[in-house]
Design an enzyme around this catalytic site. Structure first.
Site, PDB file in Angstrom:
ATOM      1  N   SER A 184     -10.819   1.499   5.880  1.00 25.86           N
ATOM      2  CA  SER A 184      -9.919   1.470   4.719  1.00 25.86           C
ATOM      3  C   SER A 184      -9.489   0.079   4.299  1.00 25.86           C
ATOM      4  O   SER A 184      -9.034  -0.110   3.178  1.00 25.86           O
ATOM      5  CB  SER A 184      -8.680   2.327   4.990  1.00 25.86           C
ATOM      6  N   SER A 208      -9.364   3.195   1.738  1.00 26.75           N
ATOM      7  CA  SER A 208      -8.173   3.690   1.073  1.00 26.75           C
ATOM      8  C   SER A 208      -7.287   2.589   0.511  1.00 26.75           C
ATOM      9  O   SER A 208      -6.390   2.860  -0.297  1.00 26.75           O
ATOM     10  CB  SER A 208      -7.364   4.559   2.042  1.00 26.75           C
ATOM     11  N   LYS A 243       0.833  -1.204   0.000  1.00 26.53           N
ATOM     12  CA  LYS A 243       0.000   0.000   0.000  1.00 26.53           C
ATOM     13  C   LYS A 243       0.868   1.255   0.000  1.00 26.53           C
ATOM     14  O   LYS A 243       1.829   1.348   0.762  1.00 26.53           O
ATOM     15  CB  LYS A 243      -0.925  -0.010   1.219  1.00 26.53           C
TER      16      LYS A 243
END
Length: 473
Positions: A180, A156, A81
């Site tokens: 997220s 996210s 990520k």
């Protein structure tokens, strides 16, 4: 020998077994995944900052390890990520200020993945500063849903979820403050787990005492999610953390019988949220299936009073502390809703923060009492289906106006202040779009939650997310 096109559909556990045994090299497994990325990523934009040279160098090192040093993720290719550091790769946080920065170290959970043998080949896309549940930013653009590229992949950890659904990787790291991990997993038909805070030590945060944010695992299956959590978990001396989980049990989850399991069905979180009928229909069907399997399913929800104010207060304060100075210096580099969230933090006082922490304490204690009589809560993850990719955030859900970019995500973040483990499990489809079920258990019942989730996964038998790799081809 498994064909290259089939390798990417294998579980992480099977990929690691093949490379540990020498039946397959890490380089061969990497090349199979890079071919899939090459085939589809131009359309989806899940993986960013791809570096094949660095990845091959890493894979060759992994191939050179002696058998006794081959770990649980040996040779498994993945991308990290873009909100965490991995040596040699950019870490832009989806923000123009950080574009071009190169990390010179690994964050703790990434270092643990590296030590276990994972091979890194790039980063996964996120929203600006990981704020919100739509992965679009000015550095890398927007990530599209592999099931329907006209739709959002969530956020996210949207790039991570899309990469899993498109078979670019079998495991992915993510992080979760207000959903997220859970939201994009639901949108993309994969698994995303928010562990009990401290299970993955918050070692790389500027506030190691933050009760809201945590890193966590994502995968296509519960077994692979548990495998990755077994690697990410572990005590560390320099920050507060939870006791180490039973690693052996995580890697071989016990079979659970759903008969007699006490399930609270929080279809609308006790009236706290509105949910689209298409989402509710899938969850209703899942609840009926659980009841038919012998589970005791009753309408119920933990105490969420005060969760809204506590979450918003602590989030705004954290955003202002983290990004307030940068916003003041570079206001042109921020989108309006993130800027607004940061400025909300300017209004938060010290007593406001302490009252919010008091509410988190009360909610955590209340949740522990609630789960003494309930094994698992079943709830929506997202209140709506994946929305059009052109939107920045949904202004309306089921006919109800949303006040801001956080409002439509309440089904996930209202549970955040409770300090309990939560995950998104594929529950079914509305047309071609996935719907996730949110499952929650008591504090530090992470292994128990995964075992119950595996039993529910088996019961629901939702088609594998791998089918998304061909959905729009």
């Amino acid at each position: 020998m498994v064909e290259s096109g089939e390798l990417v559909g294998l579980s992480a556990k099977e990929q690691a077994r093949l490379t540990r045994s020498g039946e397959l090299t890490a380089v061969e497994l990497l090349d199979a995944h890079l071919a899939e990325v090459s085939r589809r990523n131009g359309e989806i934009n899940a993986v960013v900052a791809l570096d094949e040279e660095l990845a091959h160098e890493h894979a060759r090192r992994v191939d050179g390890l002696a058998p006794e040093r081959r770990g649980a993720l040996h040779g498994v290719p993945t991308a990290v990520k873009d909100f965490g550091h991995v040596t040699g790769f950019p870490n832009t946080l989806g923000h123009r200020h950080f574009a071009g920065s190169i990390s010179d170290h690994d964050d703790l959970h990434i270092a643990r993945m590296r030590e276990a043998g994972a091979v890194f080949y790039g980063k996964t896309n996120i929203p600006e500063l990981a704020a919100g549940s739509h992965s679009a930013n000015e550095v890398y653009g927007v990530t599209r849903n592999p099931h329907d590229p006209s739709r959002s992949a969530g956020g996210s950890s949207g790039g991570a979820a899309a990469a899993l659904a498109a078979r670019f990787t079998a495991i992915a790291d993510g992080s979760d403050m207000g959903g997220s991990l859970r939201n994009p997993a639901a949108f993309c038909g994969v698994v995303g787990m928010r562990p009990t805070p401290g299970v993955v030590p918050n070692a790389d945060s500027p506030n190691v005492f933050d009760p809201l944010a945590t890193a966590g695992p994502m995968a296509r299956t519960i077994d692979d999610t548990a495998l990755l959590l077994s690697v990410m978990n572990g005590e560390t001396r320099d920050v507060p953390c939870a006791p180490e989980l039973d690693r052996a049990r995580l890697r071989e989850l016990r079979e659970r019988d759903l008969a007699g399991v006490r399930i609270a069905y929080a279809a609308d979180l006790g009236g706290c949220v509105v949910v689209e009928p298409a989402v509710r229909a899938v969850l209703d069907e899942a609840a009926r299936a659980l009841e038919a399997a012998g589970a005791i399913v009753e309408i119920g929800c933990p105490d969420l009073s005060g969760a809204d104010e506590a979450f918003r207060t602590l989030r705004a304060a954290a955003f202002n502390a983290g990004w307030g100075a940068l916003l003041e210096a570079e206001p042109e580099n921020f989108n309006d809703f993130v800027a607004g969230n940061i400025r909300e933090g300017e209004k938060v006082s010290g007593p406001d923060v302490m009252r919010a922490y008091g509410e988190v304490t009360r909610l955590t204690r209340a949740a522990a009492r609630y789960f003494a009589d309930t094994d698992v809560v079943l709830a929506p993850v997202t209140q709506m289906l994946p929305f059009p990719v052109e939107w920045d955030w949904p202004r309306e859900v089921a006919g109800t106006r949303m006040t801001d970019y956080l409002d439509w995500m309440r089904a996930a973040w209202l549970f955040t202040p409770l300090g309990v483990p939560a995950l998104s499990l594929p529950a079914g489809y509305a047309g071609r779009l996935p719907v996730g079920a949110q499952l929650l258990a008591g504090p530090r019942q992470d292994v128990e939650l995964l075992e119950l989730a595996k039993a529910i996964e088996t019961l629901l038998a939702v088609p594998a997310a791998a089918s998304a790799s061909h959905a729009a081809s």
